[in-house]
Design an enzyme around this catalytic site. Structure first.
Site, PDB file in Angstrom:
ATOM      1  N   TYR A   1      24.814  47.526  47.468  1.00 52.10           N
ATOM      2  CA  TYR A   1      25.077  48.631  48.394  1.00 52.10           C
ATOM      3  C   TYR A   1      24.458  49.945  47.925  1.00 52.10           C
ATOM      4  CZ  TYR A   1      28.473  45.881  51.004  1.00 52.10           C
ATOM      5  OH  TYR A   1      29.087  44.938  51.772  1.00 52.10           O
TER       6      TYR A   1
ATOM      7  N   LYS B   1      30.814  36.914  40.134  1.00 52.01           N
ATOM      8  CA  LYS B   1      30.004  35.714  40.350  1.00 52.01           C
ATOM      9  C   LYS B   1      29.053  35.579  39.159  1.00 52.01           C
ATOM     10  CE  LYS B   1      29.003  32.450  43.262  1.00 52.01           C
ATOM     11  NZ  LYS B   1      29.717  31.216  43.136  1.00 52.01           N
TER      12      LYS B   1
ATOM     13  N   ASP C   1      34.043  32.928  44.605  1.00 49.34           N
ATOM     14  CA  ASP C   1      34.320  31.954  45.683  1.00 49.34           C
ATOM     15  C   ASP C   1      35.679  31.295  45.485  1.00 49.34           C
ATOM     16  OD1 ASP C   1      32.374  31.357  43.630  1.00 49.34           O
ATOM     17  OD2 ASP C   1      32.464  29.273  44.244  1.00 49.34           O
TER      18      ASP C   1
ATOM     19  N   ASP D   1      34.011  44.195  49.329  1.00 54.40           N
ATOM     20  CA  ASP D   1      33.924  44.366  50.777  1.00 54.40           C
ATOM     21  C   ASP D   1      34.467  43.115  51.468  1.00 54.40           C
ATOM     22  OD1 ASP D   1      33.340  45.448  53.188  1.00 54.40           O
ATOM     23  OD2 ASP D   1      31.177  45.397  52.984  1.00 54.40           O
TER      24      ASP D   1
END
Ligand code: NAI
Length: 406
Positions: free
Chosen positions: A150, A217, A271, A295
């Site tokens: 972002y 991640k 995840d 987000d």
């Protein structure tokens, strides 16, 4: 006399009894939810403090209103007012998809260095939820707000910059990518990760929370997301020492029961977090995460407890804080007095907590809880509640006010 909120040398807020608080009404349903929320805020302050305290609201023109007034959607003057007044609140601002200007919301967060996006997520009965036990959800997401994908460093397919970078990647770093690739950069740094994680732990200690989970991640993106995990652990132990314990210590030494005054640090792959918050939400308390993960997870959690119309949010930095509704401008229902004002109203409750006016914040949360329990709610909720009665946005806010005052 009304005065702005100020900061002392240690970044602590000084809040006068008549603080000037800037607000941005927002585009679309901003025209519906801002007046409704303001009515609730004024009633809560009056009920909490009588005539001793009162907010002096200062409108800042931004979005469509800003463009009409100044020719700019977000002027330097508007940003300066937000910065110098230290605490502000805003409705949603529109952003075109895939073209034109960058998000005004992202610009506000980056220009004011509001590095922590804080979203508490809990269930308010009898709001309809897609899961069986929404009351088990009681989490606070701390999302890093200034880095990651972002950061806005990206170039279109075929652009001069993308072509130049692709050539450099091939010649210098042996990365052979399709020449037509668009390129985006994912910067993540130890210092910006650490200040976010420290803020999450400060919140945990202050609010008696039991754990902070670093959501990342890092199994795939080893140096960016993996860095987030590594720097997060470092920040926690460097700053809070043995007040922080690992999961191993929790089970080996404390038989799985978090001792008073301690907070557990753990980490989970992103995840897996999405699956776990559905299956075992009680395992999560505070989630600290990079920008993109944050987000996604904050909107998913909001849906788990009944939707974005309910979820409040805050963007906080060392110098100032902007509280905001987390949903968008909902152009399909704008100006129809139909929108659910809870997200903005509950963001205001967070703002009063931040200012040290907790009593007003608590009254707002109680008022919202009672209003929802009455079953007289806005259309997005009424159709989902058995025996629910649809009322307008303004009527729903008056019901909240009645619950606060009487
Ligand atoms: P949206 O949140 O505006 O709308 C999605 C759906 O949810 C619509 O059906 C809408 O009617 C409904 N909805 C949203 N808020 C509601 C409320 N308070 N009460 C009842 N129903 C509500 O998302 P969308 O359509 O993706 O975005 C519209 C515009 O808002 C875009 O320009 C987008 O960039 C902007 N936006 C601004 C945000 C902000 O200012 N923080 C956040 C998200 C989007």
């Amino acid at each position: 006399m009304p005065k702005p909120v100020t900061l002392d040398d240690t970044h602590r807020l000084n809040v006068p009894d008549r603080p000037i608080i800037p607000f941005i009404e927002g585009d679309g349903i901003g025209q519906d939810i801002w007046p409704a929320a303001k009515m609730v805020f004024d009633a809560a302050v009056q009920a909490a403090f009588g005539s001793k305290k009162k907010v002096e609201w200062l409108e800042v023109a931004a979005g469509e209103k800003g463009f009409a007034k100044t020719g700019k959607y977000l002027s330097d003057e508007a940003l300066n007012i937000l910065m110098t007044h230290r605490v502000a609140i805003k409705g949603p601002l529109a952003t075109p998809v895939g073209k034109g200007m960058r998000s005004l919301n992202v610009k506000i967060r980056q220009q004011l260095d509001l590095y922590a996006c804080i979203r508490p997520i809990r269930y308010y009965p009898p709001v309809s939820s897609p899961v069986c036990h929404p009351q088990r959800v009681d989490m606070v997401v701390f999302r890093e707000n200034t880095e990651d994908l972002y950061a806005g460093i990206e170039w279109d397919s075929g652009s001069r910059e993308a072509t130049k970078l692709l050539k450099l990647l091939k010649s210098e770093l042996n990365c052979d990518l399709p020449a037509s690739s668009s390129i985006g950069i994912k910067p993540m740094s130890p210092e910006k990760t650490k200040r976010l994680v420290i803020r999450a732990f400060e919140y945990a200690f202050k609010n008696n929370r039991k754990s902070v989970t670093l959501m990342h991640k890092g199994n795939i993106m080893k140096f960016t997301e993996g860095g987030f995990r590594k720097w997060g652990y470092e920040a926690a132990f460097e700053t809070f020492g043995d007040r922080v314990i690992t999961e191993e210590t929790l089970f080996e030494v404390y038989e799985g029961i978090v001792p008073d005054g301690r907070v557990v640090i753990k980490d989970r792959i992103a995840d897996m977090v999405f699956a776990e918050v559905l299956l075992r939400p009680e395992n999560f308390d505070i989630i600290a995460c990079p920008n993109l993960n944050g987000d996604y997870i904050s909107d998913a959690l909001a849906a788990q407890v009944g939707g974005l119309g309910m979820a409040p949010g805050a963007n906080i930095g060392d110098d100032c804080a902007v509280f905001e509704a987390t949903h968008g401008t909902a152009p399909d229902i704008a100006g129809k007095d139909m929108a659910n004002p809870c997200s903005l109203i509950l963001s205001g409750a967070m703002m009063f907590d931040h200012m040290g006016w907790q009593k007003a914040g608590d009254l707002i949360r109680e008022g919202v809880t009672k209003a929802l329990a009455s079953g007289r709610v806005t259309s997005d909720l009424a159709s989902q509640i058995t025996g629910g009665e649809e009322v307008t946005c303004s009527r729903f806010s008056r019901i909240i006010v009645e619950n606060i005052l009487f």
